[in-house]
Design a protein around this motif. Structure first.
Motif, PDB file in Angstrom:
ATOM      1  N   ARG A  40       0.827  -1.218   0.000  1.00  0.00           N
ATOM      2  CA  ARG A  40       0.000   0.000   0.000  1.00  0.00           C
ATOM      3  C   ARG A  40       0.860   1.265   0.000  1.00  0.00           C
ATOM      4  N   LYS A  74       1.998   1.668  -3.641  1.00  0.00           N
ATOM      5  CA  LYS A  74       0.850   2.040  -4.479  1.00  0.00           C
ATOM      6  C   LYS A  74       0.516   3.515  -4.282  1.00  0.00           C
ATOM      7  N   LYS A  75       0.578   3.954  -3.043  1.00  0.00           N
ATOM      8  CA  LYS A  75       0.285   5.361  -2.738  1.00  0.00           C
ATOM      9  C   LYS A  75       1.323   6.280  -3.383  1.00  0.00           C
TER      10      LYS A  75
END
Length: 71
Positions: A66, A69-70
């Motif tokens: 995550r 991805k961010k």
């Protein structure tokens, strides 16, 4: 053609505990500030046509998908 390679260390934390590691005394759970990463990315693409990012640290993949991805 302006290009740059930027090395980022999102954390010094590591889960391997290798005997030969020179960085065993510097392991910590501090995490790079996301806003700092975003600022670096924004400024680098503003200034350079080609940007390469290298992720290093203790074990960058401890940051979980995550985070990347961010980014």
């Amino acid at each position: 053609m302006k290009k740059i390679c930027i090395t980022l260390a999102p954390t010094n934390d590591c889960n391997l505990h290798c005997d030969y590691c020179y960085n065993h005394h510097n392991r910590n759970v501090h995490i790079i500030d996301f806003d700092m990463v975003a600022d670096i990315i924004e400024k680098s693409f503003h200034e350079y046509r080609y940007v390469e990012f290298v992720w290093r640290g203790g074990e960058p993949l401890l940051m979980k998908p995550r985070f990347f991805k961010k980014v």
